[in-house]
Write a protein that holds these residues in place. Structure first.
Motif, short mmCIF file in Angstrom:
data_model
loop_
_atom_site.label_atom_id
_atom_site.label_comp_id
_atom_site.label_asym_id
_atom_site.label_seq_id
_atom_site.Cartn_x
_atom_site.Cartn_y
_atom_site.Cartn_z
N SER A 11 0.83 -1.20 0.00
CA SER A 11 0.00 0.00 0.00
C SER A 11 0.86 1.26 0.00
N TRP A 17 -9.97 4.49 -4.38
CA TRP A 17 -10.29 3.28 -3.63
C TRP A 17 -10.38 2.06 -4.54
N LEU A 20 -7.29 -0.06 -4.53
CA LEU A 20 -6.77 -0.56 -3.26
C LEU A 20 -6.88 -2.08 -3.13
N PRO A 21 -5.88 -2.70 -2.51
CA PRO A 21 -6.04 -4.10 -2.10
C PRO A 21 -7.00 -4.16 -0.91
N HIS A 22 -7.35 -5.38 -0.43
CA HIS A 22 -8.27 -5.48 0.71
C HIS A 22 -7.73 -4.79 1.96
N ILE A 23 -6.42 -4.95 2.19
CA ILE A 23 -5.83 -4.40 3.42
C ILE A 23 -4.45 -3.83 3.10
N SER B 104 -8.85 -7.33 8.83
CA SER B 104 -7.79 -8.02 8.11
C SER B 104 -8.37 -8.85 6.96
N ARG B 105 -9.71 -8.81 6.86
CA ARG B 105 -10.45 -9.49 5.80
C ARG B 105 -10.16 -11.00 5.78
N GLU B 164 -13.62 -11.75 -3.70
CA GLU B 164 -14.31 -10.46 -3.79
C GLU B 164 -14.86 -10.05 -2.42
N ILE B 165 -15.05 -11.02 -1.55
CA ILE B 165 -15.71 -10.75 -0.27
C ILE B 165 -14.68 -10.74 0.86
N ASN B 166 -14.09 -11.89 1.15
CA ASN B 166 -13.12 -12.01 2.25
C ASN B 166 -13.57 -11.31 3.53
N GLU B 227 -4.86 5.95 3.64
CA GLU B 227 -6.07 5.29 3.13
C GLU B 227 -6.97 4.65 4.19
N ASP B 230 -10.58 4.93 3.28
CA ASP B 230 -10.87 4.18 2.06
C ASP B 230 -10.95 2.67 2.32
N PHE B 231 -10.09 2.16 3.22
CA PHE B 231 -10.17 0.74 3.56
C PHE B 231 -11.48 0.44 4.29
N PHE B 233 -14.30 2.02 3.75
CA PHE B 233 -15.33 1.98 2.71
C PHE B 233 -15.32 0.62 2.01
N LEU B 234 -14.13 0.09 1.75
CA LEU B 234 -14.04 -1.22 1.06
C LEU B 234 -14.77 -2.31 1.83
N ASP B 237 -18.39 -1.86 1.18
CA ASP B 237 -18.61 -2.25 -0.22
C ASP B 237 -18.67 -3.78 -0.33
#
Lengths: 103, 414
Positions: A11, A17, A20-23, B104-105, B164-166, B227, B230-231, B233-234, B237
């Protein structure tokens, strides 16, 4: 075992956004959080003549900013030393002292 | 490992054993556990499976639920399918780590045998435990039958591990009446399960893979201008996008295993209903009997069971509100002190009424707290209250209705 190509993205500096990766993850490197020496209000100062080069300060430093090799007087990397003072507390010869910045 | 079962078998087992069987048949690689009533027999059964070499997993015993989830953070980061179970106070003690998992998804699945929160001590069905951590980024599904507990675990891993979810996944059922009673559960052939739910990739999840040869730092400080927002928001999402994945996974499961699960909600006689009770958990299943009794009396009653509360079935509820329904009863088996209705889910459901295209009246209700018995007669009584609102615009005035919410069974003297 075969090594993975499935490595996490690093990152840094994203503008959207959608990219962006997941984390966020980072590769560990020197100063990855910035110049933490700026956090300091007191700095440890070493009296090289009193030092017996035992390396205990190097072992205890939680940030790995004391550079030490056998037979040499340790050096403190003030760019990253946060001034926690643990080295001063553990020094068996009281060869280290905390000095207020700007003095 | 012992040989796997080749044919479908039906075994009479408790709800907790159904959860343990679900984890076993999902071939979880790591189980971390700390005992707590009424969940304990889930992890006891899993320990037996590991000991008997029926399940090839690392079983990590730790000193608290906080450590349970911390252990699973580590194991899941290596790409290992990870499982635990907890209840009540244990879930609350886990709370900080729940955020570490979701943020940490990590696709960890955990079953909850819900119970009342102390003090005073209470170990019977009450969803206040799960409801009080409902916003921590885990998918939350209620399972209202034993078979559904087992089946849901297989689907949960499939959904959570979707790249896509995690997101981590809770499967929730009530303590004792579901966890400790026994029912027949159909266990499909392992080969069929493996086809549906293959092992995760050997090189870990796409976004994180702990590997000592390629060190990474995770969870570092992220400054406000970086970010962090933004994380977050992900995560929202991913929650919203998970609705489609959930529905597709359920459809795939139904086809492969000959089941009949619904999506985010399960409607019963809702199509032409003018009074509908919206509830979740096993009492929502029982509520169908009350609907049958109301229908026999000629009343157009319906029942809507919320199978999921995270993600929230917004579209399904709006479809109901935009249809024919005139009055809804919205029931919580859990408390949220000081919020508009006293019940967390009734508040959320009623907030959607404002988005509906037509006026629908609503009566919030709280039932079954701390395992208090709710009979079909009680549920019929709620429909009668809804009918009085529909026919005469009369809201309940008896003392069980307090601050606008019906507290079913509240002791009010003779």
């Amino acid at each position: 075992m075969e090594k993975s190509n499935n490595q996490p993205a690093i990152s840094t500096g994203y503008s959207s956004w959608r990219e962006l990766p997941h984390i966020p993850v980072s590769i560990p490197c020197k100063g990855s959080i910035g110049e933490t020496g700026k956090w300091r209000t007191f700095r440890p100062v070493l009296d090289a003549e009193a030092c017996i080069k035992c390396g205990i300060c190097y072992l205890y430093c939680p940030d790995g900013v004391i550079l030490y090799q056998d037979d040499a007087v340790p050096e403190i990397d003030y760019t990253y030393c946060k001034g926690c003072g643990i080295c001063v507390t553990v020094c068996p010869k009281k060869a280290l002292e905390m000095v207020q910045e700007q003095q | 490992m012992k040989t796997e079962q080749e044919k479908e078998q039906t075994i009479i087992m408790s709800g907790n054993y159904a959860a343990a069987w679900g984890a076993k048949c999902s071939k979880v690689k790591v189980v971390s556990a700390y005992p707590i009533t009424p969940q304990t027999t889930v992890v006891e059964k899993l320990s037996e499976f590991v000991d008997n070499k029926e399940l090839d997993a690392n079983y990590i015993r730790v000193e608290s639920e906080h450590s349970v989830m911390a252990a699973l953070v580590g194991s899941s980061m290596t790409g290992a399918r990870s499982f635990s179970a907890t209840s009540g106070q244990g879930l609350l003690y886990m709370t900080e780590m729940l955020h570490w998992v979701s943020s940490s998804r990590l696709p960890i699945v955990t079953t909850i045998a819900s119970r009342g929160i102390a003090p005073p001590w209470n170990i019977w069905a009450d969803y206040t435990d799960i409801l009080s951590i409902r916003d921590c980024g885990w998918i939350i599904q209620f399972a209202s039958t034993h078979q559904e507990i087992f089946d849901s675990i297989l689907m949960a891993y499939k959904i959570a591990e979707n790249s896509e979810i995690n997101l981590p996944y809770f499967i929730v059922y009530g303590g004792f009446i579901q966890s400790h009673t026994s029912k027949p559960v159909r266990i499909p052939p392992q080969k069929l399960i493996d086809d549906f739910l293959p092992q995760p990739p050997k090189d870990g999840w796409g976004h994180i893979n702990l590997d000592p040869d390629k060190p990474i730092t995770h969870g570092n400080l992220v400054m406000p201008e970086q970010e962090y927002l933004d994380f977050r928001f992900l995560m929202q999402d991913a929650m919203i996008k998970s609705k489609e994945t959930i529905k597709k996974t359920i459809n795939g499961f139904n086809t492969k295993f000959g089941r009949n699960y619904n999506g985010l909600v399960e409607e019963y006689c809702c199509e032409d209903a003018d009074v509908v009770v919206i509830a979740y958990g096993a009492l929502a299943e029982q509520n169908k009997i009350a609907v049958d009794q109301m229908r026999a009396k000629g009343c157009k009653a319906g029942s809507l069971k919320l199978r999921y509360i995270r993600p929230f079935p917004t579209e399904e509820l709006l479809e109901l509100f935009n249809g024919k329904v005139e009055v809804i009863g919205v029931v919580d088996r859990g408390t949220a002190f000081g919020n508009p209705t006293g019940g967390p889910i009734s508040t959320e459901v009623m907030s959607l009424l404002f988005r509906a295209k037509r006026k629908v009246k609503a009566l919030p209700c709280i039932w079954g707290i701390g395992g208090r018995n709710v009979t079909v007669d009680d549920q019929v009584g709620l429909y009668e209250k809804l009918l009085r609102i529909k026919n005469k615009n009369e809201y309940p005035t008896d003392e069980t209705c307090q601050h606008g919410t019906v507290w079913m069974g509240l002791k009010i003297g003779v």
